[in-house]
Structures are given as C-alpha cells and as structure tokens.
Motif scaffolding. Structure first.
Motif, short mmCIF file in Angstrom:
data_model
loop_
_atom_site.label_atom_id
_atom_site.label_comp_id
_atom_site.label_asym_id
_atom_site.label_seq_id
_atom_site.Cartn_x
_atom_site.Cartn_y
_atom_site.Cartn_z
N THR A 102 5.11 -96.79 -49.92
CA THR A 102 3.99 -97.38 -50.67
C THR A 102 4.30 -97.57 -52.14
OG1 THR A 102 3.09 -95.16 -50.91
CG2 THR A 102 2.20 -96.50 -49.15
N SER A 103 5.51 -97.19 -52.57
CA SER A 103 5.79 -97.25 -54.00
C SER A 103 6.26 -98.62 -54.47
CB SER A 103 6.84 -96.20 -54.37
OG SER A 103 6.25 -94.92 -54.32
N LEU A 104 6.50 -99.53 -53.53
CA LEU A 104 6.87 -100.89 -53.93
C LEU A 104 5.69 -101.81 -53.69
CD1 LEU A 104 10.43 -100.91 -52.38
CD2 LEU A 104 9.94 -101.18 -54.79
N ASN A 105 5.53 -102.77 -54.59
CA ASN A 105 4.39 -103.69 -54.48
C ASN A 105 4.58 -104.64 -53.29
OD1 ASN A 105 2.38 -105.60 -54.85
ND2 ASN A 105 2.42 -105.34 -57.06
N PRO A 106 3.65 -104.63 -52.33
CA PRO A 106 3.86 -105.41 -51.10
C PRO A 106 3.86 -106.92 -51.30
CG PRO A 106 1.64 -104.48 -51.16
CD PRO A 106 2.40 -103.86 -52.30
N VAL A 107 3.32 -107.42 -52.41
CA VAL A 107 3.21 -108.88 -52.53
C VAL A 107 4.35 -109.52 -53.33
CG1 VAL A 107 0.72 -108.81 -52.26
CG2 VAL A 107 1.69 -108.88 -54.54
N PHE A 108 5.30 -108.72 -53.82
CA PHE A 108 6.43 -109.30 -54.54
C PHE A 108 7.73 -108.96 -53.82
CE2 PHE A 108 3.44 -108.55 -58.21
CZ PHE A 108 3.11 -109.87 -58.35
N GLN A 113 10.93 -107.40 -58.20
CA GLN A 113 10.48 -106.13 -58.77
C GLN A 113 11.59 -105.44 -59.56
OE1 GLN A 113 7.70 -103.73 -56.37
NE2 GLN A 113 7.79 -105.34 -54.85
N ASP B 203 0.30 -96.36 -55.05
CA ASP B 203 1.54 -95.81 -55.59
C ASP B 203 2.34 -96.86 -56.36
OD1 ASP B 203 1.08 -93.31 -54.55
OD2 ASP B 203 2.02 -93.79 -52.64
N TYR B 204 2.28 -98.13 -55.91
CA TYR B 204 3.12 -99.13 -56.58
C TYR B 204 2.63 -99.43 -57.98
CZ TYR B 204 -0.32 -102.30 -54.46
OH TYR B 204 -1.48 -102.90 -54.05
N THR B 207 4.47 -96.96 -59.91
CA THR B 207 5.84 -97.45 -60.07
C THR B 207 5.92 -98.46 -61.21
OG1 THR B 207 6.11 -97.21 -57.70
CG2 THR B 207 7.80 -98.48 -58.87
N LYS B 211 8.03 -98.16 -64.70
CA LYS B 211 9.04 -99.14 -65.09
C LYS B 211 8.96 -99.43 -66.58
CE LYS B 211 9.01 -102.29 -61.50
NZ LYS B 211 8.69 -103.65 -61.03
N ASN B 226 -2.76 -108.32 -55.66
CA ASN B 226 -3.16 -107.58 -54.47
C ASN B 226 -4.67 -107.54 -54.29
OD1 ASN B 226 -0.76 -106.20 -53.10
ND2 ASN B 226 -0.34 -105.89 -55.26
N LEU B 299 -1.13 -115.20 -50.22
CA LEU B 299 -1.17 -114.01 -51.06
C LEU B 299 -0.48 -112.83 -50.40
CD1 LEU B 299 -4.81 -114.11 -52.45
CD2 LEU B 299 -2.70 -114.38 -53.74
N PRO B 301 2.35 -111.51 -48.12
CA PRO B 301 3.61 -111.88 -47.45
C PRO B 301 3.73 -111.32 -46.04
CG PRO B 301 4.00 -110.28 -49.19
CD PRO B 301 2.57 -110.70 -49.31
#
Lengths: 329, 306
Positions: A102-108, A113, B203-204, B207, B211, B226, B299, B301
């Motif tokens: 879940t730590s990566l953004n699902p839409v990019f 990223q 969580d993202y 992240t 960054k 999102n 929107l 993927p």
C-alpha cells in the motif's frame, strides 16, 4: 574526524490524546555513524517507529516532538523550516515502510513515482530523470526495467514493490536510510533477498541504515550496532556481537529467548510474561519491572539510568550497577 | 481498455430495450383515451372510432410496440397529439436548451464544489471547514424552486441585474445555472472532502511526504487523483440527470427544455410525446452511467489494465 551522521539526544515525542498525554518516545539517545547499520529493536508500540517518524518529522496530529535534538551532521532538524525539511526528506534521509502493498500510489506508474523523487531533489530534465530511474531499477534487480518503468504497482508482487520502494529511497543517494520493518509483510524467502539488497545498496553508496524491527534475526543479519527499546526508552545498546553473546538486560534476554530454536523440540515457546504496559499509566520505577523475573525492591521505586558497562555496552538496569548490587538491594 | 468499453456498451443495449418496453407498457395501462383529448369534448363516437382505427390504436399491443421500435430505429418517434408536430422535432428543439442549462450548471457545480471540498479537507475541523460545509448543506437542502424564486426576487426584481425568465441570451442562463449548480455543488463538495480525507490516510501519502514533496504537491498530485474516482462518478451521473431535464428549474425560469416538454406531455395526455421524452431521458441517464464507468477506468489503472 567526526563521522556521525545522525545524533538524537533526549528525544521526547508525545501524543496529546483526549485520554491524556502518551509519551511514545521518552528521552531517547541514538547515534549513527557514516555507513553504519544500526538496529532499533522492540515489541510493537515501544516507540521505535515513532522515533523514526520524529526524525523524518512526519508525525501526524496529535503527535509532536516536545523535547530533544536531532542532529543530521551539523544541522538540528528540529530547527529547520518546513521547506528546508522537505529538502532533507527523500534526499539526505529517506525511508522505506513496512507495507509495500500500500505504500505506492496505485494511480501512477512506478517509473513516474521514482522520477518524482529524482526531480524533487535534483535539477534534471524529464529524460535525464527517466534515465536515472531506469538505472536504479536495473540496480535493484527489477527485470526488464525499461518495460517495468510503465507498470502500475498492482502489477508487481510484494517483493518487487519493496524493491521499488528501496530504489525510490536510494535514488538521491541519501546519507541515511531508515527502514521501518522492511521485511515484516514479505514472505520469508523474499526477506533474505530484500535484506541483501539493502546491504548491497548500503555498501555501494556508503549509506548509513537504521533498521527498525522486532525480529532479532534481521538484526543479526544486517546490523552492526543495536538499540533495544522498551516503552519509549532505550533499555540496552551494544554491538550486535555483544548483544547476542552477553545480553545483560532481562528484557533483551527475554527477547533472545523468545526466538524459537530449530535445534530443540519444545511444547511451549518461551514468552516474556505480561503485556507491554499502557504508556498512559507506566509502572513506578523501572518500566519493565512488572514483567521482569529478576525485579528487586529498588526496581519498583527508582528508575535506573543507562549504565555503561564497558566496550560501548550500555544497560538500563540496576543489575548492571555495581553500587546498587553491592549495597545489598 | 477497448474491450472494457465495448463490453460496457454491449451491456447497455438490453437495458435500453427493456426500458423502452417498460415505459411503453406503463403508458398503455394509464387510463384515458388520447383521441378524446386530441379532439376535445362533444365529438361523435363514430369519429373517435374511425380515428382510433386509422391511427392503429386498436392493433394488438405487440404490433404497436414493434411499430414503435421500428419507427424509433428510423428516427421517427411518432406525432404529438396535441402539438401536431413530429416528436423527434419537438425533442430536438427542446434538447439544446436543456444541454445549455446542464453544461452551465454543471460548470458552476464543479467550479464551486471541487475546490470547496479540497479546502475543507485541508482545513479539516476549522471554522472555515464548518462554514463551507454548512453552505453546501444549505445548497443540498434548499428546494430548487425556492432558491430559484429567491434569486429571481433579489437579482431579477429588486436589483434588476438579470432577466427573470426566458432563455434566449447568455444573461438568461446565469440564474438557472447558479440555482442548479449550487444544489449539485453541495454534494460534490461533501463527497470530495470525505473522499480526500480518506485517501490522505493511505500509506502512499506517507511515502509521498517521505519523498520530500511539499504538502500542496502531496494533496493535489497524490491525494486528489485517487480521491476523484468516486467524485467523477457522481459528477457524470449528476450531469446525466441534468441532461435528462431539470423539470422544476425549467418550469420556474420558463426554459423550453426536455423537462418542460415532459410536464406538458403529462398534463395533456400526449402519449407519443410523453413516451418518447421519457425514453429519451432514460437513455441519457444510461449513457451518463456508461461515460462515468469509462472515465472511472481512466482514473483507476486497475480497471484499465485488466
């Protein structure tokens, strides 16, 4: 020459909840030298993650650092502005988390990223950033990096996603990487690969690593120096060798004994009795005394200091204090 | 992606046929003889019988349904009993007005709703948040006709800034757009707020902060896309329902759109007009849902790459 990268002194982080002030981190001192791997070990809720979040200054309301200093080389991070802290995060200190799913953004796409981290901190064009991202993908062992650049997180396995997180954390060549339980959510077979990768990157770039974990096996495998944390305080610190050979604090002892051994057949696994104390109502005296097998009268009355017992080995326990022991309790 | 869209389109075909059938049957059950309505009172029963026979209203149900479907495929929706013009022509005259109303009010709704939701989410639990959410609640709760009359009274009658009714110039479009847009912006703002707040716990987002992104980039780049997934669905469906006729607003402001066409068809028992305008509105809603689903896949993927 002083090669200290991170120096935390007297850090106190508290959560101001409606039930009262929770002292999640209660006066912690940690030192990390260049290229060193330091383990921060303890049970859930002992404040190890909150120590890391305090360093990153990613604490969310109602948490706040109330006291202490966090020195990154020669700068006190707690004195930096929000803007300056953004330049530190992801650039000089990076962090990877427990939940790769879940730590990566699902839409990019993962490429985008990672590129984002590059472009945030380096003055490069889109094409150059893409080159850098693909290059880091190659180095962290992502198959077909040019193609994977356009993949979305859900198309990757947990292990690959954690690799991407490591790549994202390493892409700006930070001097410190904080790994918060990086392998807890992964299969055991993947765990060794990820730890190996972190070690590789650490060696290649000379990055210091803070490894937060509850797993002493991970510490043994990847760290040089260990801090054992309990209920917001450091209980024992020593080199990895010392901790495993001469554990001195009863808590460390208990942790080590809790690891099931493959060479013994037992009906019962060893556990430390009792539960982690509620931080809102800590016991008087030593905060471990209610669960300690060796607790003495004094332990319930006074809180022990961190006693230096030689060779860089420090213990927060009266058993290690000669004066107390000789005075006959 | 293409397969997904084609699939979604194919699924809507049986739905459309079913809806045409249901509307057709419902209107057959309604009491009242359309011929009598058409001819006024005091007409010889023989004449009524002859015209009924001429118009094929005595034919079996299935024959009439078949004829209706066949005509529809050729763009012929029958003749209005009352207005004495082809229904297709009537709908095509009314629809542009409805489209204008839908587009302007949707724009108002989006321009007010989305930023309001974002600001409220960022300033959660502050006075600003409460004020904005209060305004959107008022927008949702106020009956459209009342808001319309209030604006007509203040802007039209007292201040004489805008024309009170009619729909010929751009100035005529402003008030209806504000009335309908405000009502829709409330639900968009509240959904944007709650969706964004939910997304920001992920969580993202941590992240993205780790960054080194500044907070505005975290919210607008990583949070917003999102959180827009449910909002876009709602926007598309709202837009479709606006396109299918804002009955009350059109009546209050005297806009000759689909909504008004339906109202007059109902009150005058103009069956061919009523039947076709209801079918038309329903089809717009179905197409709106289809568009929402397709936007959704842009929107998200996970849907796109399946």
């Amino acid at each position: 020459m002083d090669d200290t990268i991170l120096k935390i002194r007297g850090l106190k982080t508290q959560f101001f909840t409606s039930k009262g002030v929770v002292p999640a981190v209660d006066g912690v001192d940690v030192t990390v030298r260049a290229g060193e791997a330091v383990g921060l070990v303890g049970e859930s809720g002992c404040g190890k993650s909150m120590t890391a979040m305090s360093v990153m200054q990613l604490l969310q309301h109602p948490g706040r650092v109330v006291e202490g200093e966090i020195w990154l080389k020669d700068r006190n991070l707690l004195k930096l502005s929000k803007r300056e802290m953004c330049d530190v995060r992801g650039n000089e200190i990076s962090m990877i988390f427990q939940e790769p799913m879940t730590s990566l953004n699902p839409v990019f796409t993962i490429g985008r990223q990672v590129m984002e981290a590059v472009r945030q901190h380096q003055d490069v064009s889109k094409e150059e950033a893409k080159e850098i991202a693909i290059d880091i993908f190659r180095r962290i062992g992502i198959p077909e990096p040019e193609k994977r650049f356009y993949s979305y997180p859900h198309q990757l396995s947990g292990g690959l996603r954690q690799r991407v997180m490591i790549g994202m954390a390493m892409v700006c060549n930070p001097s410190l990487m904080i790994c918060d339980e990086p392998t807890t959510a992964l299969d055991v077979t993947i765990e060794a690969q990820i730890l190996y990768l972190i070690k590789e990157m650490q060696k290649e770039k000379g990055t210091a690593v803070v490894m937060i974990t509850h797993n002493l096996g991970v510490v043994a495998e990847s760290c040089d120096y260990v801090y054992v944390m309990y209920a917001g305080k450091i209980m024992e610190e020593a080199s990895v060798y010392e901790i495993f050979e001469h554990p001195t604090h009863p808590y460390t002892f208990g942790l080590l004994n809790s690891i099931p051994k493959t060479t013994e057949v037992k009906d019962h696994l060893f556990t430390i009795r009792g539960l982690v104390p509620n931080l809102l109502s800590l016991p008087k005296g030593c905060r471990f005394c209610t669960r300690c097998d060796k607790a003495m009268q004094i332990c319930t009355e006074y809180e022990p200091d961190l006693y230096d017992i030689g060779g860089g080995h420090k213990v927060r326990c009266f058993l290690a204090n000669k004066e107390v022991m000789e005075s006959g309790k | 992606m293409v397969k997904y869209i084609v699939n979604r389109i194919l699924v809507t075909i049986p739905i459309i046929i079913a809806i045409i059938l249901i509307v057709f049957l419902l209107l057959q059950v309604l009491p009242g003889n359309p011929i009598q309505v058409m001819m006024k009172e005091k007409v010889n029963q023989a004449v009524i019988d002859r015209v009924t026979e001429q118009m094929g209203l005595n034919d079996p149900l299935m024959v009439r349904f078949g004829r209706y479907l066949w005509g529809m495929l050729h763009g012929d929706l029958g003749h209005s009993y009352k207005l004495k013009r082809p229904v297709t022509q009537l709908i095509m005259t009314a629809f542009p007005n409805t489209v204008k109303l839908a587009i302007t009010s949707a724009l108002v709704a989006w321009i007010i709703g989305i930023p309001t939701g974002i600001i409220s989410a960022i300033k959660k639990d502050t006075l600003l948040d409460r004020t904005l959410m209060g305004f959107s609640l008022v927008g949702i709760s106020l009956p459209v006709f009342w808001a319309a009359m209030l604006l007509q009274y203040i802007l039209g009658y007292k201040l004489k800034l805008l024309p009170i009714s009619g729909y010929s110039t751009i100035r005529h479009m402003i008030m209806p757009a504000i009335v309908l847009g405000w009502a829709s912006s409330g639900s968009i703002a509240r959904l944007t707020r709650s969706s964004l707040l939910g997304v920001m716990k992920n969580d993202y987002i941590r992240t993205a902060r780790a960054k080194g992104l500044v907070e505005s980039a975290v919210v607008l780049r990583h949070g917003l896309k999102n959180s827009m997934i449910p909002v876009v669905t709602m926007m598309a469906m709202q837009f479709a329902s606006l396109l299918s006729g804002a009955v009350i607003t059109e009546s209050v402001f005297g806009i000759g759109g689909i909504g008004q066409l339906m109202v007059s068809a109902i009150s005058q028992r103009d069956m061919p007009l009523l039947q076709s305008s209801v079918v038309f509105s329903t089809m717009i809603i179905i197409i709106g849902n289809l568009v929402a689903d397709i936007l959704y896949s842009f929107l998200d993927p996970k849907i796109r790459t399946q």
